[in-house]
Design a protein around this motif. Sequence first.
Motif, short mmCIF file in Angstrom:
data_model
loop_
_atom_site.label_atom_id
_atom_site.label_comp_id
_atom_site.label_asym_id
_atom_site.label_seq_id
_atom_site.Cartn_x
_atom_site.Cartn_y
_atom_site.Cartn_z
N HIS A 148 34.76 45.14 29.89
CA HIS A 148 35.15 45.11 28.47
C HIS A 148 34.58 43.88 27.77
CE1 HIS A 148 37.78 48.57 28.84
NE2 HIS A 148 38.41 48.01 29.85
N GLY A 149 33.37 43.51 28.15
CA GLY A 149 32.70 42.38 27.51
C GLY A 149 33.09 41.02 28.03
N GLN A 150 34.06 40.96 28.92
CA GLN A 150 34.52 39.68 29.47
C GLN A 150 33.94 39.48 30.87
OE1 GLN A 150 36.50 37.45 27.66
NE2 GLN A 150 36.09 38.93 26.02
N GLU A 151 33.35 38.31 31.10
CA GLU A 151 32.80 38.04 32.43
C GLU A 151 33.92 37.87 33.44
OE1 GLU A 151 29.79 34.92 34.76
OE2 GLU A 151 30.14 34.71 32.59
N ILE A 152 33.74 38.48 34.61
CA ILE A 152 34.71 38.32 35.68
C ILE A 152 34.04 37.64 36.87
CG2 ILE A 152 36.02 40.36 34.97
CD1 ILE A 152 34.74 41.76 37.47
N HIS A 153 34.84 37.06 37.72
CA HIS A 153 34.30 36.35 38.88
C HIS A 153 34.52 37.16 40.15
CE1 HIS A 153 33.27 33.22 41.72
NE2 HIS A 153 34.43 33.42 42.33
N LEU A 154 33.44 37.40 40.88
CA LEU A 154 33.53 37.99 42.21
C LEU A 154 33.05 36.97 43.23
CD1 LEU A 154 32.11 41.64 41.83
CD2 LEU A 154 34.48 40.89 41.67
N THR A 155 33.69 36.94 44.39
CA THR A 155 33.21 36.08 45.46
C THR A 155 31.86 36.61 45.94
OG1 THR A 155 34.20 37.37 47.24
CG2 THR A 155 35.61 35.72 46.16
N PRO A 156 31.08 35.81 46.69
CA PRO A 156 29.79 36.31 47.19
C PRO A 156 29.90 37.61 47.99
CG PRO A 156 29.89 33.94 47.43
CD PRO A 156 31.25 34.37 46.97
N ILE A 157 30.93 37.73 48.83
CA ILE A 157 31.12 38.96 49.61
C ILE A 157 31.45 40.12 48.69
CG2 ILE A 157 32.59 40.13 51.28
CD1 ILE A 157 30.67 38.30 52.64
N GLU A 158 32.34 39.90 47.73
CA GLU A 158 32.71 40.95 46.78
C GLU A 158 31.49 41.41 45.97
OE1 GLU A 158 37.34 39.46 46.07
OE2 GLU A 158 35.78 39.06 44.57
N TYR A 159 30.67 40.44 45.54
CA TYR A 159 29.48 40.79 44.76
C TYR A 159 28.51 41.61 45.60
CZ TYR A 159 25.32 40.38 41.85
OH TYR A 159 24.22 40.67 41.09
#
Length: 228
Positions: A148-159
Amino acid sequence: MNELTILVIEDDKTIQNFLKISLQTKGYKYILADNGLSGISYFYADNPDLILLDLGLPDIDGMEVLRQVRQKSEVPIIIVSARGQEREKVSALDEGADDFVMKPFNAEELLARIRVALRHKGTVKKQMSEFELDSLKIDFEKRKIFVHGQEIHLTPIEYKMMTLLVNNSGKVLTHHYIQNQVWGYDTTDDYQSLRVFMANIRRKIEDDTANPRFILTEVGVGYRFADE
């Protein structure tokens, strides 16, 4: 008119005819083989764009046909079988099948699976720089994900898991395959840690984790990222 050719390896004449009619309605060319050895011969001779493969063939097991084809080609293969056990699905997918459709099946569902597999064939070697679906956007070059236009954070494994799923949109990835791709090994049948990672990703990208839009669970088998 569609110029794509689909090889049907199926011994049941009723299902053969049903598949033939379904493919004809969408303009696909088709080749019919009623046993595994004939199917392998047609595969070498005609170089089909996709294979519909039954597992219960009269001469050799469909899994052996799958293995022989996969040794030579990455052609999309959809298993169409009455064998519904989870272990059968997992084995077929781990051997390289692109999808698994249970008999009896709906023609429109099968045709949709065919479109997904063919689309994946056309884009699999193409490196995406950006992906967007509904509220989700991924910028692969900047390694950024937006909801929805907002940056979210994923861990390296999640990414890494997320990009693996997205790059195989519409395709079922088994627990075994994901663990091998993400961690480089798979020494256990306990996939609880994988489920935890997937649950964390869902919490970050899904509007409703109880009814996910993007990461779909194939119970007992693995996960599928929603195709457009």
